[in-house]
Design a protein around this motif. Structure first.
Motif, PDB file in Angstrom:
ATOM      1  N   LYS A 287       0.800  -1.230   0.000  1.00  0.00           N
ATOM      2  CA  LYS A 287       0.000   0.000   0.000  1.00  0.00           C
ATOM      3  C   LYS A 287       0.835   1.284   0.000  1.00  0.00           C
ATOM      4  N   ASN A 288       2.063   1.202   0.505  1.00  0.00           N
ATOM      5  CA  ASN A 288       2.915   2.402   0.546  1.00  0.00           C
ATOM      6  C   ASN A 288       3.806   2.548  -0.684  1.00  0.00           C
ATOM      7  N   HIS A 289       3.652   1.642  -1.631  1.00  0.00           N
ATOM      8  CA  HIS A 289       4.540   1.627  -2.805  1.00  0.00           C
ATOM      9  C   HIS A 289       3.786   2.169  -4.032  1.00  0.00           C
ATOM     10  N   PRO A 290       4.025   3.429  -4.404  1.00  0.00           N
ATOM     11  CA  PRO A 290       3.236   4.042  -5.484  1.00  0.00           C
ATOM     12  C   PRO A 290       3.414   3.377  -6.839  1.00  0.00           C
ATOM     13  N   ASP A 291       4.520   2.634  -7.029  1.00  0.00           N
ATOM     14  CA  ASP A 291       4.755   1.983  -8.320  1.00  0.00           C
ATOM     15  C   ASP A 291       4.041   0.627  -8.420  1.00  0.00           C
ATOM     16  N   ARG A 292       3.306   0.225  -7.372  1.00  0.00           N
ATOM     17  CA  ARG A 292       2.627  -1.084  -7.389  1.00  0.00           C
ATOM     18  C   ARG A 292       1.103  -0.927  -7.331  1.00  0.00           C
ATOM     19  N   VAL A 293       0.600   0.198  -7.744  1.00  0.00           N
ATOM     20  CA  VAL A 293      -0.841   0.454  -7.682  1.00  0.00           C
ATOM     21  C   VAL A 293      -1.542  -0.334  -8.793  1.00  0.00           C
ATOM     22  N   LEU A 294      -2.592  -1.060  -8.442  1.00  0.00           N
ATOM     23  CA  LEU A 294      -3.281  -1.890  -9.440  1.00  0.00           C
ATOM     24  C   LEU A 294      -4.288  -1.072 -10.246  1.00  0.00           C
ATOM     25  N   PRO A 295      -4.561  -1.511 -11.487  1.00  0.00           N
ATOM     26  CA  PRO A 295      -5.582  -0.851 -12.313  1.00  0.00           C
ATOM     27  C   PRO A 295      -6.980  -1.341 -11.930  1.00  0.00           C
ATOM     28  N   ASP A 296      -7.964  -1.113 -12.811  1.00  0.00           N
ATOM     29  CA  ASP A 296      -9.330  -1.604 -12.602  1.00  0.00           C
ATOM     30  C   ASP A 296      -9.323  -3.080 -12.232  1.00  0.00           C
ATOM     31  N   ARG A 297     -10.151  -3.424 -11.284  1.00  0.00           N
ATOM     32  CA  ARG A 297     -10.239  -4.813 -10.812  1.00  0.00           C
ATOM     33  C   ARG A 297     -10.509  -5.778 -11.974  1.00  0.00           C
ATOM     34  N   GLN A 298     -11.348  -5.359 -12.915  1.00  0.00           N
ATOM     35  CA  GLN A 298     -11.748  -6.250 -14.013  1.00  0.00           C
ATOM     36  C   GLN A 298     -10.568  -6.643 -14.908  1.00  0.00           C
ATOM     37  N   SER A 299      -9.512  -5.815 -14.899  1.00  0.00           N
ATOM     38  CA  SER A 299      -8.384  -6.124 -15.793  1.00  0.00           C
ATOM     39  C   SER A 299      -7.267  -6.898 -15.084  1.00  0.00           C
ATOM     40  N   VAL A 300      -7.444  -7.188 -13.779  1.00  0.00           N
ATOM     41  CA  VAL A 300      -6.424  -7.948 -13.044  1.00  0.00           C
ATOM     42  C   VAL A 300      -6.815  -9.430 -13.121  1.00  0.00           C
ATOM     43  N   THR A 301      -6.396 -10.058 -14.215  1.00  0.00           N
ATOM     44  CA  THR A 301      -6.791 -11.442 -14.502  1.00  0.00           C
ATOM     45  C   THR A 301      -5.592 -12.381 -14.347  1.00  0.00           C
ATOM     46  N   MET A 302      -5.872 -13.690 -14.311  1.00  0.00           N
ATOM     47  CA  MET A 302      -4.828 -14.666 -13.993  1.00  0.00           C
ATOM     48  C   MET A 302      -3.732 -14.763 -15.053  1.00  0.00           C
ATOM     49  N   ASP A 303      -3.947 -14.174 -16.226  1.00  0.00           N
ATOM     50  CA  ASP A 303      -2.875 -14.202 -17.232  1.00  0.00           C
ATOM     51  C   ASP A 303      -1.887 -13.045 -17.041  1.00  0.00           C
ATOM     52  N   LYS A 304      -2.155 -12.153 -16.082  1.00  0.00           N
ATOM     53  CA  LYS A 304      -1.203 -11.069 -15.797  1.00  0.00           C
ATOM     54  C   LYS A 304       0.061 -11.672 -15.179  1.00  0.00           C
ATOM     55  N   PRO A 305       1.241 -11.125 -15.518  1.00  0.00           N
ATOM     56  CA  PRO A 305       2.500 -11.771 -15.110  1.00  0.00           C
ATOM     57  C   PRO A 305       2.609 -12.095 -13.615  1.00  0.00           C
ATOM     58  N   PHE A 306       2.213 -11.167 -12.732  1.00  0.00           N
ATOM     59  CA  PHE A 306       2.426 -11.428 -11.306  1.00  0.00           C
ATOM     60  C   PHE A 306       1.514 -12.545 -10.792  1.00  0.00           C
ATOM     61  N   LEU A 307       0.319 -12.696 -11.412  1.00  0.00           N
ATOM     62  CA  LEU A 307      -0.592 -13.766 -10.997  1.00  0.00           C
ATOM     63  C   LEU A 307      -0.227 -15.101 -11.657  1.00  0.00           C
ATOM     64  N   SER A 308       0.226 -15.054 -12.885  1.00  0.00           N
ATOM     65  CA  SER A 308       0.664 -16.278 -13.561  1.00  0.00           C
ATOM     66  C   SER A 308       1.864 -16.885 -12.828  1.00  0.00           C
ATOM     67  N   ALA A 309       2.794 -16.029 -12.402  1.00  0.00           N
ATOM     68  CA  ALA A 309       3.981 -16.506 -11.674  1.00  0.00           C
ATOM     69  C   ALA A 309       3.568 -17.179 -10.365  1.00  0.00           C
ATOM     70  N   TYR A 310       2.596 -16.587  -9.697  1.00  0.00           N
ATOM     71  CA  TYR A 310       2.081 -17.127  -8.428  1.00  0.00           C
ATOM     72  C   TYR A 310       1.476 -18.519  -8.618  1.00  0.00           C
ATOM     73  N   SER A 311       0.661 -18.679  -9.640  1.00  0.00           N
ATOM     74  CA  SER A 311       0.023 -19.972  -9.913  1.00  0.00           C
ATOM     75  C   SER A 311       1.065 -21.037 -10.253  1.00  0.00           C
ATOM     76  N   ARG A 312       2.031 -20.680 -11.116  1.00  0.00           N
ATOM     77  CA  ARG A 312       3.034 -21.657 -11.547  1.00  0.00           C
ATOM     78  C   ARG A 312       3.971 -22.054 -10.402  1.00  0.00           C
ATOM     79  N   LEU A 313       4.351 -21.075  -9.583  1.00  0.00           N
ATOM     80  CA  LEU A 313       5.231 -21.385  -8.461  1.00  0.00           C
ATOM     81  C   LEU A 313       4.524 -22.285  -7.443  1.00  0.00           C
TER      82      LEU A 313
END
Length: 532
Positions: A287-313
Motif C-alpha cells: 500500500k505504501n509503494h506508489p509503483d505497485r498500484v493496481l488498475p481496474d479490478r476487471q483487468s487484473v486477470t490470472m494471465d497477468k504476469p504477477f498472478l501467472s507466476a504465483y500460480s506456476r510457483l
C-alpha cells in the motif's frame, strides 16, 4: 479466610438455548477451553508479528524469499501423505454453512464441498451455531430441509467429501470471551467441528479435514500444526489424522510456500490459489509503494504476469513435496438467458483450461450449475489419473521475487471505480445484514471482492492517481461518486428492497474504510460490530 481459586474459563455472553446446547456441550466446551488457554497467547504474538512485518514493508523493504530457510527449500522431503478420499479433488464447490446450501453442495457433481465459516459467511451467532449443527447433521446423514412450498431437500447417496474452512487467525468470536477478550474464531470453529464429527468421519473412511485461510507466514502454519498435534494426542489419534489444505491468499505467504508445507508436513495435503484475496493482499501489503498500484479490478486477470507466476510457483512447489496444488474460484453464476449463459460457460471453461494445463489438481466453483462444465475440463486434462501430481514443472525457469511483485498494467477508469463502489456497498449491506455470500451482477461474491474494491479506491486516493480521463482520484470525488452510485443501487434494487435494507449504514462504513488515512486491515473486522 482463603479466597476460592478461579479457573480461567470461557464465558459465553449469550443465553444458551436448546439449539446452542446441542453444540456447546460440557465436553465440547472443555475441549475448546483447553485449546483457547493453550494457544491464544501464541496466536496473539503471531498477529503482532504481522504488524511488524507490514511496518517493514511500509518502510520500503519489499517481500522476498527468506535466506535463513534456504535449506528447507533446497533439500528433498515430502509430506506425510494424502488420505484415499482426498486423492481426487478435480472440482470443489464452496459456500456458506447454511442448511439448504450444504445439501445442494454435497449433492452437486463435484468431488469436495468446502463448507465455509469464513469469507462467505457473515458470522452472526445464530449462523455460526446453526452451521455447526448443519455440518454435524450432514456428516450423520440426517440433514434435511423443507422450503415454503413443502419441497424436501436431502442427501443423495455418495455425497461429496466435506472440508471445513474455519475463520482466519485475525477474526474473533465476540460471543465467547477468555480473560475478558474475545476468543479466536479459528479455534471456536475448529474445536466444535472436530469434537462433534471426527469419530463419525473416521468411521466412514473419511476424516477431519480443514481449509486454513489468510495465513501470512510459516510460523502461523506451524501454530496450526501444533493445534492439530495437540488435538490428536488429546483424543488418542495417530499423528497426521487431521488434514488441512492451506490457502495461499496473502502476498507474504507466497514467498514461504516450501516453509509452510514443511511446518505442516504431518498434516498438510495441499495449497490453494486463493486468487481474489491474493489480489487484495497485493494491494494491502504494497500500500505504501506508489509503483505497485493496481488498475481496474476487471483487468487484473490470472494471465497477468504477477498472478501467472504465483500460480506456476504454487504448482511447482506443491508437486515437488507430494502435495496438491488447487486452483482458484470461478465466481460466475449460470444465467437463465441462453446467450448470456453460453458466454458465462465459455469464460469459465477458458479459465479452468488454463489452470488444468498449468498442472493444478483441481479447482473451485461457487455454483452447482458450473460443475458439469468444469468437471469436463479436468476429466480431459487428468485422463485416467486422479490428480496431476506427476506434473512437476521442474523444467520451468525459477520464479523470482521480481516476477511475483511485478506491477500490473491497465487503465483506471471512472466506470471501474463506480462499479467497485456499487459492488462493495451491496456486499457490505448484505454482510452486516447476516449474508456473506451474495449474487451481484452475475457473480457469486464473498468478502474478497468487496476488499479488492474498497482497497483499490483507497490506494488510488492515497497515491493521488488519476483516472484515464485525467481526473485526479480524491476523497471528494469518491464521496461524490458514492452518493451518485447509491441512487443507482436504489433504482436497480427498487425502493422497497432499498428502504428495508441497511444501505445507509453500509455506505457510511464504505466511506469510513475507503477515506481513512491508514488502510483498515479487514472490512469484516470493521463490520463485525454491526453484526448480531
Amino acid at each position: 479466610m482463603t479466597q476460592p481459586t478461579i479457573t480461567e474459563e470461557i464465558i459465553f455472553n449469550q443465553q444458551l438455548t436448546e439449539k446452542e446446547k446441542q453444540i456447546l456441550t460440557p465436553d465440547a466446551v472443555a475441549f475448546l477451553n483447553d485449546l483457547v488457554s493453550t494457544f491464544t497467547d501464541q496466536r496473539n504474538d503471531l498477529l503482532a508479528e504481522r504488524v511488524k512485518v507490514q511496518q517493514d514493508i511500509d518502510n520500503g523493504n519489499l517481500p522476498d524469499f527468506i535466506s535463513e530457510t534456504a535449506s528447507i527449500r533446497n533439500s528433498d522431503w515430502k509430506i506425510r501423505g494424502i488420505p484415499a478420499d482426498l486423492q481426487d479433488r478435480r472440482v470443489e464447490i464452496t459456500g456458506p454453512v447454511e442448511r439448504k446450501m450444504v445439501i445442494n453442495a454435497l449433492n452437486a457433481n463435484v468431488k469436495v464441498f468446502m463448507a465455509d465459516f469464513e469469507d462467505s459467511l457473515a458470522p452472526s451467532w445464530d449462523k455460526v451455531i446453526e452451521g455447526q449443527i448443519n455440518l454435524r447433521d450432514a456428516i450423520n446423514g440426517t440433514i434435511t430441509w423443507t422450503n415454503e412450498n413443502g419441497k424436501i431437500y436431502q442427501l443423495k447417496p455418495n455425497p461429496a467429501v466435506l472440508i471445513c474452512r474455519v475463520r482466519g487467525l485475525h477474526l474473533p468470536e465476540k460471543h465467547a470471551t477468555w480473560r475478558g477478550e474475545a476468543i479466536p474464531g479459528s479455534l471456536f470453529d475448529f474445536a466444535l467441528y472436530f469434537f462433534h464429527n471426527a469419530q463419525t468421519l473416521l468411521a466412514k473412511g473419511s476424516g477431519p479435514y480443514f481449509y486454513l485461510p489468510k495465513t501470512q507466514s510459516w510460523q502461523e502454519a506451524a501454530w496450526w500444526s501444533e493445534v492439530f498435534s495437540y488435538t490428536e494426542d488429546r483424543f488418542s489419534l495417530p499423528r497426521g489424522t487431521i488434514k488441512a489444505t492451506l490457502l495461499i491468499e496473502t502476498l507474504p505467504a507466497v514467498f514461504q510456500m516450501d516453509e509452510i508445507i514443511h511446518a505442516m508436513r504431518d498434516h498438510i495435503v495441499g495449497l490453494n490459489c486463493g486468487r481474489w484475496d491474493y489480489i487484495f493482499s497485493y494491494i494491502k501489503t504494497l500500500k505504501n509503494h506508489p509503483d505497485r498500484v493496481l488498475p481496474d479490478r476487471q483487468s487484473v486477470t490470472m494471465d497477468k504476469p504477477f498472478l501467472s507466476a504465483y500460480s506456476r510457483l504454487l504448482i511447482k512447489t506443491c508437486h515437488r513435496r507430494g502435495a496438491f496444488a488447487m486452483g482458484g474460484m470461478a465466481a460466475f453464476i449460470p444465467s437463465k438467458d441462453s446467450e448470456r449463459n453460453e458466454w458465462v460457460l465459455n469464460k469459465v471453461k477458458a479459465d479452468k483450461e488454463m489452470e488444468a494445463t498449468n498442472g493444478h489438481d483441481g479447482t473451485w466453483i461457487a455454483h452447482p450449475g458450473l460443475a458439469d462444465t468444469v468437471m469436463e475440463v479436468f476429466d480431459k486434462a487428468l485422463g485416467g489419473n486422479q490428480n496431476q501430481l506427476a506434473i512437476t514443472r521442474q523444467q520451468d525457469a525459477p520464479v523470482t521475487a521480481e516476477q511475483l511483485l511485478e506491477p500490473c498494467p491497465g487503465a483506471r477508469t471512472e466506470e471501474g471505480m463506480r462499479a467497485n463502489i456499487r459492488v462493495a456497498v451491496q456486499y457490505i449491506e448484505a454482510w452486516i445484514s447476516g449474508n456473506g455470500c451474495v449474487p451481484i451482477y452475475g457473480l457469486m461474491e464473498d468478502a474478497a471482492t468487496a476488499e479488492i474494491s474498497r482497497t483499490s479506491i483507497w490506494q488510488w486516493i492515497h497515491h493521488e492517481k488519476t483516472l484515464s480521463t485525467g481526473q485526479p482520484v480524491t476523497k471528494d470525488l469518491f464521496r461524490q461518486m458514492l452518493a451518485e452510485e447509491m441512487l443507482v443501487i436504489q433504482e436497480e434494487l427498487g425502493e422497497q428492497r432499498f428502504s428495508q435494507g441497511r444501505f445507509d449504514e453500509a455506505a457510511r462504513l464504505m466511506e469510513q474504510i475507503t477515506t481513512s488515512d491508514e488502510l483498515i486491515d479487514f472490512l469484516t473486522l470493521a463490520g463485525y460490530r454491526l453484526l448480531a
